[in-house]
Motif scaffolding. Structure first.
Motif, PDB file in Angstrom:
ATOM      1  N   SER A  63       0.830  -1.202   0.000  1.00 37.36           N
ATOM      2  CA  SER A  63       0.000   0.000   0.000  1.00 37.36           C
ATOM      3  C   SER A  63       0.862   1.249   0.000  1.00 37.36           C
ATOM      4  O   SER A  63       1.693   1.434   0.893  1.00 37.36           O
ATOM      5  N   CYS A  64       0.658   2.102  -0.966  1.00 36.52           N
ATOM      6  CA  CYS A  64       1.381   3.379  -1.006  1.00 36.52           C
ATOM      7  C   CYS A  64       1.029   4.242   0.197  1.00 36.52           C
ATOM      8  O   CYS A  64       1.879   4.975   0.710  1.00 36.52           O
ATOM      9  N   SER A  65      -0.228   4.164   0.658  1.00 36.54           N
ATOM     10  CA  SER A  65      -0.665   5.011   1.764  1.00 36.54           C
ATOM     11  C   SER A  65      -0.189   4.500   3.120  1.00 36.54           C
ATOM     12  O   SER A  65      -0.319   5.205   4.121  1.00 36.54           O
ATOM     13  N   PRO A  67       3.236   2.872   3.725  1.00 38.39           N
ATOM     14  CA  PRO A  67       4.546   2.312   3.365  1.00 38.39           C
ATOM     15  C   PRO A  67       5.305   1.830   4.584  1.00 38.39           C
ATOM     16  O   PRO A  67       5.090   2.308   5.702  1.00 38.39           O
ATOM     17  N   GLU A  88      -1.056   4.015  -7.998  1.00 37.65           N
ATOM     18  CA  GLU A  88      -0.177   5.140  -7.747  1.00 37.65           C
ATOM     19  C   GLU A  88       1.171   4.961  -8.433  1.00 37.65           C
ATOM     20  O   GLU A  88       1.727   3.862  -8.473  1.00 37.65           O
ATOM     21  N   GLY A  89       1.702   6.040  -8.952  1.00 34.27           N
ATOM     22  CA  GLY A  89       3.025   6.009  -9.561  1.00 34.27           C
ATOM     23  C   GLY A  89       3.095   5.321 -10.900  1.00 34.27           C
ATOM     24  O   GLY A  89       4.189   5.003 -11.377  1.00 34.27           O
ATOM     25  N   ASP A 106       4.516  -3.541  -7.386  1.00 29.36           N
ATOM     26  CA  ASP A 106       5.254  -2.537  -6.627  1.00 29.36           C
ATOM     27  C   ASP A 106       4.974  -2.616  -5.132  1.00 29.36           C
ATOM     28  O   ASP A 106       3.852  -2.883  -4.687  1.00 29.36           O
ATOM     29  N   TRP A 108       6.198  -0.447  -1.316  1.00 30.06           N
ATOM     30  CA  TRP A 108       6.472   0.933  -0.926  1.00 30.06           C
ATOM     31  C   TRP A 108       7.226   0.997   0.401  1.00 30.06           C
ATOM     32  O   TRP A 108       6.958   0.225   1.320  1.00 30.06           O
ATOM     33  N   CYS A 141       1.225   9.937  -1.585  1.00 31.63           N
ATOM     34  CA  CYS A 141       1.233   9.094  -2.778  1.00 31.63           C
ATOM     35  C   CYS A 141       1.175   9.951  -4.035  1.00 31.63           C
ATOM     36  O   CYS A 141       0.422  10.935  -4.097  1.00 31.63           O
ATOM     37  N   LEU A 182       9.382   8.844  -0.365  1.00 31.59           N
ATOM     38  CA  LEU A 182       8.585   7.667  -0.675  1.00 31.59           C
ATOM     39  C   LEU A 182       9.285   6.880  -1.777  1.00 31.59           C
ATOM     40  O   LEU A 182       9.588   7.418  -2.846  1.00 31.59           O
ATOM     41  N   GLN A 184       9.202   3.690  -4.309  1.00 28.25           N
ATOM     42  CA  GLN A 184       8.380   2.694  -5.000  1.00 28.25           C
ATOM     43  C   GLN A 184       9.329   1.714  -5.678  1.00 28.25           C
ATOM     44  O   GLN A 184      10.131   2.093  -6.538  1.00 28.25           O
TER      45      GLN A 184
END
Length: 560
Positions: A63-65, A67, A88-89, A106, A108, A141, A182, A184
């Motif tokens: 999860s990007c939110s 990391p 995201e990304g 991906d 994070w 993100c 951040l 990725q």
């Protein structure tokens, strides 16, 4: 072989230079567990899965939110074997390589910078996964159309995606202490995930000097060339801020084994090698100051053999410096026109390390690189490379860090070169002089600094707290009882300086001196002469090893 015309701006003008890039015959460069671009690097449509709820992953969050937080430098593990591909990304503007955008599988991380400086994030040599990296400023993100601080898929692959050299990744950015970044970490679209590690390191000013002074692995994957009548200078950055480097020669490989013989430079031809100082240590050779140039004779062409050209005399470079080789292509198109091989599959690549400088129709200007038709440009930004390959020239400074000398004449009973025992059975500790009345380990002499230029300092310790001592220089070896110790400094003895110890320690030269060790000793830095040093000191304890009242440290030997 690839032929291309590239345009470079120089002083407001546009210079069109016909160039060639030759590469090794196609082969599958994929590492185990990674997909070769020859098999899977067509443009792809990613199947995206929102990552609002994190999967139970280890070594990287799905999860990007949310990391995984990491701090400090060193190695960190990841595993994106079962990671999904999030939204995201995936539409980051500067995250396109080989016409492919986005990252698959991906995970994070959120890294907090412990200090301000240049940072390298690398998976090179640490996994078999075909990684792709992106780094964003802050913890938010990235939205569609965002710009990453840096993003890189393969460290080295051709623009068409049909031939690869190194499928791992490196990212570079300037970090600010306390800020969050951040990260990725995924795979090139269409390739599977897996486990591995990545490193985060600082470097000053950009990236530290390789050992030996050359970041290549000795084997070429591509060869850079030009059509006719162009003087080409391959440049490589070495050294580091606050670092002194002794450079004795420059080595260059000419041509490449995979190139047609007609394209490789001819054996017996001549070129020029040179070394420049970077006066402001900014890692840009445009304002570099020429220190020395030498004529090089081309030999072993097309074999990846590094041909050495001595510098006379050797030079001591302080801070950042550049080495280079200049070759002029013949007037005949396509003949002996591809001089400089490049290593593209090792992990030695760093931004702003390899540069290129060109001059057309006139003599190459070694004294003012910025005055040439094309001033120095970074290879990764030059546009001259049809494959946009990241790598380093097979071009090395044959150098070493300063050597302040070595210890000898230990009174520890272990040194095989000392045949005289300590006179009272007062054997000292490893590498030290014979024991004294206050220190059963004995006194110690070491040296710091560099013989060229002379920044040497002799440092004595482990002596009685406030006694006087004398720093000695000799020009020959001895092996004899000297007071309560053993002296191995012989020949013509010179008393360099008398010191009053503080806490049993002193140094020469110190902040009160206006003379260097070499000047006081009458030696010339860079001459290669050898001198021996020891420090003898009062030790007048009546019951310790009578009747003598002095002792001596171990010895220290310096090659000037």
């Amino acid at each position: 072989m690839s032929f291309a015309s590239r345009s470079l701006g120089a002083a407001g003008a546009v210079l069109v230079l016909p160039t060639i890039v030759l590469a090794q015959s196609p082969r599958d460069f994929a590492l185990p567990g990674a997909m070769s671009p020859a098999h899977g690097r067509q443009a792809s449509h990613l199947q995206l899965a929102p990552q609002s709820s994190a999967a139970a992953l280890v070594n990287g969050s799905d999860s990007c939110s949310a990391p995984d937080p990491i701090t400090g430098t060193g190695a960190f593990t990841f595993d994106n074997s079962v990671a999904t591909t999030g939204t995201e990304g995936q539409v980051t503007t500067n995250c396109i390589q080989s016409s492919v955008q986005g990252l698959s599988n991906d995970v994070w991380f959120l890294w907090t910078a412990p200090q301000t400086g240049s940072v390298e994030l690398s998976t090179c040599g640490l996994t078999t996964v075909d990684t792709k990296l992106a780094v964003y400023d802050g913890a938010t993100c990235p939205a569609a159309g965002a710009t990453a601080l840096d993003c890189l898929d393969d460290l080295s692959v051709n623009a068409a995606g049909t031939q690869g050299f190194n499928f791992q990744s490196k990212a570079f950015w300037n970090a600010v202490s306390g800020n969050s970044y951040l990260i990725q970490l995924g795979t090139s679209p269409g390739t599977p995930g897996g486990a591995g590690s990545f490193t985060i390191t600082y470097a000053a000013p950009d990236f530290p000097m390789a050992t030996p002074c050359g970041p290549d692995d000795g084997s070429s994957e591509t060869l850079q060339g030009w059509i006719a009548n162009i003087s080409v200078c391959a440049l490589q950055r070495e050294g580091g801020i606050g670092q002194t480097t002794l450079v004795s020669s420059i080595s260059v490989a000419w041509g490449a084994p995979f190139a047609p013989a007609a394209n490789n430079p001819a054996n017996g031809g001549t070129a020029t090698v040179a070394i420049w100082d970077d006066p402001n240590d900014d890692g840009d050779p445009t304002d570099a100051v020429l220190v020395q140039q030498q004529t090089a004779t081309i030999a072993f062409t097309g074999t990846d053999t590094l041909e050495l050209t001595p510098l006379s005399p050797p030079v001591a470079m302080t801070g950042v410096f550049f080495i280079g080789a200049v070759y002029t292509t013949p007037a005949t198109t396509g003949l002996n026109n591809a001089p400089f091989p490049r290593d593209n599959d090792s992990c030695g690549y760093a931004t702003r390390r390899s540069w290129l400088c060109l001059n057309q129709a006139t003599t190459f200007d070694l004294t003012n690189l910025g005055a040439n038709s094309v001033p120095p440009v970074r290879m990764e930004l030059s546009g001259l490379d049809a494959f946009t390959l990241r790598g380093n020239f097979l071009l090395r400074a044959d150098c070493q860090l300063p050597n302040p000398g070595n210890s000898f004449c230990a009174g520890d009973g272990l040194d095989p070169n000392v045949t005289t025992p300590c006179p009272c059975g007062n054997t000292g500790g490893p590498g030290r002089g014979c024991a004294n009345s206050v220190n059963p380990q004995g006194a110690l002499l070491v040296a710091t600094g560099s013989p060229l230029p002379d920044t040497m300092q002799l440092q004595g310790s482990g002596m009685p707290a406030t006694v006087s001592c004398i720093y000695l220089q000799g020009n020959a070896l001895s092996d004899t009882v000297f007071g309560d110790g053993v002296r191995c400094t012989g020949g013509t003895l010179l008393r360099l300086r008398t010191r009053a110890n503080v806490g049993g320690a002193s140094a020469f030269p110190d902040s009160t001196d206006t003379i260097s060790l070499s000047v006081r000793g009458g030696v010339v830095p860079g001459s290669g002469v050898v001198r021996q040093y020891q420090t003898y000191y009062r030790n007048s304890a009546g019951l310790f090893c009578p009747p003598e009242t002095f002792n001596v440290t171990n010895g220290w030997q310096v090659t000037w």
